[in-house]
Design an enzyme around this catalytic site. Structure first.
Site, mmCIF file in Angstrom:
data_model
loop_
_atom_site.group_PDB
_atom_site.id
_atom_site.type_symbol
_atom_site.label_atom_id
_atom_site.label_comp_id
_atom_site.label_asym_id
_atom_site.label_seq_id
_atom_site.Cartn_x
_atom_site.Cartn_y
_atom_site.Cartn_z
ATOM 1 N N ASP A 185 11.734 4.074 -3.471
ATOM 2 C CA ASP A 185 12.656 2.996 -3.166
ATOM 3 C C ASP A 185 14.108 3.813 -2.958
ATOM 4 O O ASP A 185 15.115 3.145 -3.664
ATOM 5 C CB ASP A 185 12.730 1.918 -3.862
ATOM 6 C CG ASP A 185 11.379 1.342 -4.042
ATOM 7 O OD1 ASP A 185 10.667 1.256 -3.143
ATOM 8 O OD2 ASP A 185 11.134 0.533 -4.852
ATOM 9 N N GLY B 128 36.021 -40.370 2.647
ATOM 10 C CA GLY B 128 36.832 -39.322 1.788
ATOM 11 C C GLY B 128 37.999 -38.954 2.645
ATOM 12 O O GLY B 128 38.280 -39.589 3.713
ATOM 13 N N SER B 129 38.670 -37.667 2.244
ATOM 14 C CA SER B 129 39.772 -37.162 2.935
ATOM 15 C C SER B 129 39.548 -36.681 4.324
ATOM 16 O O SER B 129 38.328 -36.231 4.563
ATOM 17 C CB SER B 129 40.597 -36.468 1.949
ATOM 18 O OG SER B 129 40.060 -35.062 1.983
ATOM 19 N N ALA C 288 31.027 -39.960 -6.496
ATOM 20 C CA ALA C 288 32.325 -39.108 -6.768
ATOM 21 C C ALA C 288 32.068 -38.728 -8.170
ATOM 22 O O ALA C 288 31.643 -39.433 -8.908
ATOM 23 C CB ALA C 288 33.605 -40.121 -6.692
ATOM 24 N N GLN C 289 32.627 -37.413 -8.291
ATOM 25 C CA GLN C 289 32.415 -36.993 -9.637
ATOM 26 C C GLN C 289 33.043 -37.748 -10.685
ATOM 27 O O GLN C 289 32.509 -37.821 -11.965
ATOM 28 C CB GLN C 289 33.369 -35.548 -9.835
ATOM 29 C CG GLN C 289 33.164 -34.808 -11.076
ATOM 30 C CD GLN C 289 33.448 -33.182 -10.977
ATOM 31 O OE1 GLN C 289 33.738 -32.876 -9.756
ATOM 32 N NE2 GLN C 289 33.846 -32.506 -11.940
ATOM 33 N N GLN D 182 1.004 -1.139 0.225
ATOM 34 C CA GLN D 182 -0.172 0.137 -0.114
ATOM 35 C C GLN D 182 1.008 1.485 -0.019
ATOM 36 O O GLN D 182 1.988 1.154 0.313
ATOM 37 C CB GLN D 182 -0.960 0.013 1.255
ATOM 38 C CG GLN D 182 -1.894 -1.259 1.214
ATOM 39 C CD GLN D 182 -2.855 -1.195 2.330
ATOM 40 O OE1 GLN D 182 -2.164 -1.022 3.459
ATOM 41 N NE2 GLN D 182 -4.149 -1.359 2.380
ATOM 42 N N CYS E 92 40.806 -47.968 1.284
ATOM 43 C CA CYS E 92 40.902 -47.355 2.588
ATOM 44 C C CYS E 92 41.644 -47.899 3.498
ATOM 45 O O CYS E 92 42.075 -47.316 4.352
ATOM 46 C CB CYS E 92 39.481 -46.653 2.902
ATOM 47 S SG CYS E 92 38.325 -48.280 3.005
ATOM 48 N N HIS F 257 13.005 -4.346 0.183
ATOM 49 C CA HIS F 257 13.035 -4.471 -0.786
ATOM 50 C C HIS F 257 13.805 -5.457 -1.564
ATOM 51 O O HIS F 257 14.863 -5.590 -1.143
ATOM 52 C CB HIS F 257 13.283 -3.164 -1.387
ATOM 53 C CG HIS F 257 13.108 -2.726 -2.832
ATOM 54 N ND1 HIS F 257 11.934 -2.601 -3.552
ATOM 55 C CD2 HIS F 257 13.932 -3.039 -4.131
ATOM 56 C CE1 HIS F 257 11.844 -2.742 -4.741
ATOM 57 N NE2 HIS F 257 13.333 -2.762 -5.191
ATOM 58 N N GLU G 52 49.333 -41.347 3.594
ATOM 59 C CA GLU G 52 48.919 -42.122 2.649
ATOM 60 C C GLU G 52 49.019 -42.240 1.195
ATOM 61 O O GLU G 52 48.954 -40.830 0.603
ATOM 62 C CB GLU G 52 47.323 -42.221 3.062
ATOM 63 C CG GLU G 52 46.363 -43.187 2.198
ATOM 64 C CD GLU G 52 45.074 -43.135 2.652
ATOM 65 O OE1 GLU G 52 44.289 -44.049 2.587
ATOM 66 O OE2 GLU G 52 44.349 -41.941 3.070
ATOM 67 N N VAL H 134 28.032 -29.507 -4.627
ATOM 68 C CA VAL H 134 26.744 -30.320 -4.250
ATOM 69 C C VAL H 134 27.132 -30.663 -2.848
ATOM 70 O O VAL H 134 26.152 -30.822 -1.902
ATOM 71 C CB VAL H 134 26.700 -31.724 -5.286
ATOM 72 C CG1 VAL H 134 25.366 -32.381 -4.735
ATOM 73 C CG2 VAL H 134 26.363 -31.313 -6.704
ATOM 74 N N ILE I 198 1.743 4.396 1.933
ATOM 75 C CA ILE I 198 1.553 4.949 3.062
ATOM 76 C C ILE I 198 1.870 6.595 2.953
ATOM 77 O O ILE I 198 3.178 6.943 2.607
ATOM 78 C CB ILE I 198 2.656 4.200 4.160
ATOM 79 C CG1 ILE I 198 2.430 2.928 3.800
ATOM 80 C CG2 ILE I 198 2.367 4.674 5.450
ATOM 81 C CD1 ILE I 198 1.051 2.271 4.119
#
Length: 925
Positions: A167, A674-675, A623-624, A113, A731, A131, A828, A657, A115
């Site tokens: 604004d 994993g690591s 894993a990718q 509205q 592992c 905003h 490792e 991801v 004001i």
């Protein structure tokens, strides 16, 4: 301080804390509407501020705005003015009513509205407004739309001090976020502008209360104002590049809706995404103003820009309000109505009453009554879906279904089909990548698997997955985005909260997991072949271990489904009462799983089988570099009858991801292998986000101690297996061998002799012993590891080089004379590198001290014929598993996990959350 201080100090501290809570609080007027306004109102009250008045819009069709509902429930004064001004002048009685509440600050969240300035400036602290843009960019009411239409890379919001401009007031606070390629107004709002905006409004009020709120003048540099987007000016200009068309469509999705003309009628377009590759086969469709005909494909309507690039539109809405999947454009009128049973007719009448309760302005709900033309809004969609699901537990219903069936008759037809499960018979659409290999044709899904279906990543990005045997590209795989993660988690959450998985009889859930294991066994040769070409695993090992143990794991945990039990607990009774206390084990909810590349399918099974057996739903990131068996598993899960949303699989980047899964507030547990450095980051993110539970299996430097009284034949054979099993990408591989001095030279000589007999070659060749390393970056790391060992003075007895042939092959390697301070003694390799150190004859405690001098504690081993020595050593080795006269012996019934910086939590078996040491004993003691 509180732990050690006196009671008097503690009470003083508590008093000061309460005093701090009640000081620097303001009397507020909330001027606005919607759920956003309601959340701002509620959170400000929780912070101790006093809301002296709420000023919102009048009831619509007899329904109050959510802000008004919340305030009235709390007894806060609520004013519902239809307007504040007439012909530009303030309405005196409205202004007087506002001034009567005595506010010190006006808070205006999404105020629609106009004001008057004598209201804006009235409070001591003035007024602040939310905003949805990074002011001064996109001033005006359609800021979110224009952020997307203009293709901005960043979105955000501003909290600013109201002035008499549009604004243009000084900035108090701003926040930014990245714009994903397929963001819409809804996704931006839900992901960032809504939750973060609420926090920012509360933070802004507190800054004002504390006298710390800035007033940063808005610069005119880069300032822009674009008009309000309405349906009348939202027509798509198809004579421009594809990305501009895509931005226009997503910038109007869902409101006001971008439209074009097809066959003489206006059609609104929803769910746009850029097409990464070539379009699937389909039927051409002439579209007014398009540079070339569109194509109706099984994935949607493909539109082409003037630059020859393409985008895909998911849904179409016609002038009568009916929405259909774009893929069904040419078959949208073919479905026939179903005849309702007596029970279904009763259910339909209950749903009619639900419609009547929502559409209170409609005198009667006819079959032709249109939900949206009768005045329903987006919140009414949510209410309808939730009420219907309450009336019929287990029915799968989503907000989108209401948009697809807008009339009461269509809605009932859709509901009955959903209730009967007829739509579950729809064939799963899969775009396979196929390859003729290993005397078979393997069919590999390559898209994200979300909510029971395969689909391209939201941003249409892909990447190449490589065959390590020759470096060739197997196929392109979808590269999931943050938006895909959010959709997958939402699907898993919906499946957990409203789907049948958690509600079904545990024995029935077990039956589905048994069926899944049977399907994996039926496809074991195909799965093992995919595992070989994608990860480099030797086919015979893939068949026995990678796939074979995966099948065993699902069968084992399928048997646990109906055996998860609580217990009763005796408690002290307060006479004459008698009480019963019992524990009941419940699933956590949505679980995230992030798995490594060395055993792609087996790690999936280890992590997900127990998760599913307990009734959880999951989002898994393979894993990718090795996504293909996980995606094939997803296909088999559908064939097994696992409900939609229970399993979701997202190939892509760990940094994107995996990080989003760690941060996501709707995930209740995350399992990671994993690591150690990445494990630490994940644990931190899980703690900060929502304190989600974590189980971690991290790095290792497993010691193997070989005493002179061992069975030498077995010690050589098992010692080699401890290092070279699965090309050393294991592992629990023995990261360092300690060989007693008196047998050291003989042991090394026999190991080298056996290495020379190993056949290095194509993993699909049944006689191959040693295949390629998983990917080139890992091979390079192993070669560097060997170079460091040489530079530090270790003796390279054998190997240390890349094999002279195509692909990523590494020679089995042996280092001796390795001293405790050396890099290769501490770190490792995760490859086929045997690191050997001598220890003095009879020095049991000395070698134990050296073996335990590591921050890792995943596994360990000892070879000796002396049972007393074996037990003494095994009890003192600091590792989750100790192998005695054997190695690499794992079983689905035996818990597996580490100590120290090798992580915590256990996979497999039945275990309790406590420190657990597993002994695996071989024969020959």
């Amino acid at each position: 301080f509180l732990k050690q201080g006196s009671l008097e100090l503690k009470l003083t501290y508590c008093f000061l804390s309460l005093q701090h809570y009640y000081q620097n609080k303001l009397k507020l007027a909330i001027i606005g509407q919607s759920l956003f306004g309601q959340e701002v109102y509620s959170n400000l009250r929780k912070q101790g501020h006093k809301v002296v008045g709420v000023f919102t819009v009048p009831d619509k069709d007899g329904k109050a705005d959510p802000l008004a509902v919340a305030a009235e429930k709390d007894g806060t004064p609520v004013f519902k003015f239809p307007r504040w001004r007439v012909k530009g002048k303030p309405i005196p009685e409205v202004v007087d009513a506002y001034k009567s509440v005595g506010a010190e600050l006006n808070v205006m969240p999404f105020c629609s509205q106009f004001i008057p300035m004598n209201v804006i400036d009235n409070p001591k602290h003035g007024s602040i407004i939310y905003h949805p843009s990074i002011l001064p960019l996109h001033r005006g009411a359609s800021a979110i739309n224009w952020t997307l239409i203009q293709g901005d890379k960043k979105a955000g919001f501003s909290v600013f001090w109201a002035d008499d401009g549009l604004d243009t007031g000084p900035i108090l606070l701003q926040r930014e976020c990245a714009v994903e390629p397929n963001d819409t107004v809804d996704t931006l709002y839900n992901r960032f502008l809504f939750p973060e905006g609420i926090k920012a409004m509360v933070e802004s009020v507190q800054l004002i209360a504390d006298g710390k709120a800035p007033r940063i003048p808005q610069t005119e540099e880069g300032a822009s104002y674009e008009g309000i987007q309405k349906k009348s000016n939202a027509k798509v200009n198809l004579a421009q590049p594809a990305e501009a068309i895509h931005n226009w469509i997503r910038g109007h999705d869902k409101v006001p809706g971008a439209w074009t003309v097809i066959n003489g009628q206006s059609v609104t377009l929803y769910g746009s995404s850029m097409l990464g590759g070539s379009a699937a086969a389909g039927q051409p469709l002439e579209i007014e103003g398009a540079s070339q005909p569109g194509i109706v494909t099984k994935n949607g309507l493909v539109l082409y820009g003037t630059d020859g690039k393409a985008l895909v539109v998911k849904n179409l809405q016609f002038e009568d309000g009916k929405m259909i999947p774009a893929s069904k454009y040419f078959s949208s009128g073919e479905s026939s109505s179903v005849e309702l049973t007596d029970d279904e007719k009763k259910m339909a009448e209950e749903i009619r009453n639900t419609w009547k309760g929502i559409l209170s302005n409609v005198s009667a709900i006819e079959n032709t009554t249109d939900f949206f033309k009768s005045g329903a809004a987006s919140m009414d969609v949510v209410r309808l879906v939730e009420e219907v699901k309450q009336k019929c537990a287990g029915v799968q219903l989503q907000n989108e279904d209401v948009y697809m069936a807008t009339t009461f008759q269509d809605f009932i037809q859709m509901f009955v089909r959903r209730l009967r499960g007829e739509d579950q018979e729809e064939e799963l659409l899969i775009d396979y990548a196929t390859k003729d290999v290993n005397n078979m044709t393997v069919k590999m899904p390559y898209q994200c698997f979300i909510n029971g279906g395969f689909e391209d990543a939201e941003n249409s990005k892909t990447y190449d997955t490589i065959n390590p045997t020759d470096g060739s590209v197997i196929c392109k795989v979808s590269y999931a985005s943050v938006g895909d993660v959010d959709r997958a988690v939402a699907a898993a959450k919906e499946a957990y909260e409203n789907g049948p998985w958690g509600r079904m009889n545990p024995r029935d859930r077990g039956s589905l997991l048994y069926k899944l294991a049977d399907l994996m066994e039926e496809h074991q040769e195909e799965l093992a072949t995919i595992e070989s070409i994608d990860s480099g695993a030797v086919y015979t090992l893939a068949l026995k271990t990678h796939v074979g143990m995966s099948i065993q794991t699902f069968r084992y945990f399928a048997g646990w489904c109906d055996k998860i039990q609580g217990k009763t607990i005796p408690i002290n009774q307060a006479r004459p009462n008698r009480n019963l206390t019992f524990t009941k084990k419940e699933p956590l909810g949505v679980c995230a799983i992030v798995i490594p590349w060395n055993y792609p399918l087996m790690m999936l099974a280890w992590k997900s089988a127990a998760c599913l057996a307990a009734g959880n739903t999951l989002v898994l990131k393979p894993a990718q570099v090795t996504p293909l068996t996980a995606l094939k598993f997803a296909e088999l899960s559908v064939k097994a009858g696992i409900p939609k949303g229970v399993i979701n699989i997202l190939p892509g980047s760990g940094g994107m991801v995996g990080q989003r899964l760690s941060d996501h507030p709707d995930i209740r547990k995350l399992g990671f292998t994993g690591s150690t450095p990445i494990g630490k980051q994940i644990m931190k993110s899980c703690a900060v986000s929502n304190l989600k539970k974590v189980s971690l299996e991290l790095g290792g430097k497993s010691p193997l101690i070989i005493f002179s009284d061992c069975d030498m034949d077995k010690a050589v054979r098992m010692g080699m297996s401890s290092v070279y099993f699965n090309k050393g990408e294991n592992c629990i591989a023995a990261g360092r061998l300690f060989v007693e001095e008196s047998i050291h030279d003989e042991y090394i000589s026999r190991v080298v002799e056996e290495i020379k007999k190993m056949k290095i070659g194509d993993p699909l060749d049944r006689s191959t012993d040693h295949g390629p390393q998983n990917h080139k970056a890992h091979l390079d790391k192993l070669l560097e590891y060997c170079e460091i060992g040489l530079k530090e003075g270790a003796t390279l007895v054998y190997g240390g080089k890349q094999v002279d042939r195509p692909g990523f092959f590494m020679e089995p390697t042996v280092f001796t004379d390795v001293e405790d301070h050396m890099f290769i003694a501490k770190e490792e390799s995760f490859g086929p590198v045997m690191v050997v150190s001598k220890f003095k004859n009879g020095d049991v405690d000395g070698v134990l001290q050296r073996a335990n001098d590591t921050e890792y504690g995943l596994a360990s081993g000892v070879f000796t014929r002396d049972i007393n020595k074996a037990m003494y050593v095994s009890e003192r080795l600091e590792a989750g598993t100790v192998f005695v006269n054997t190695y690499n012996k794992t079983d689905v019934a035996s818990p597996f996990g580490g100590f120290k910086q090798s992580g915590f939590g256990k996979d497999l078996g039945e275990w309790r959350p406590a420190v657990l040491l597993v002994f695996v004993l071989g024969l020959g003691l």
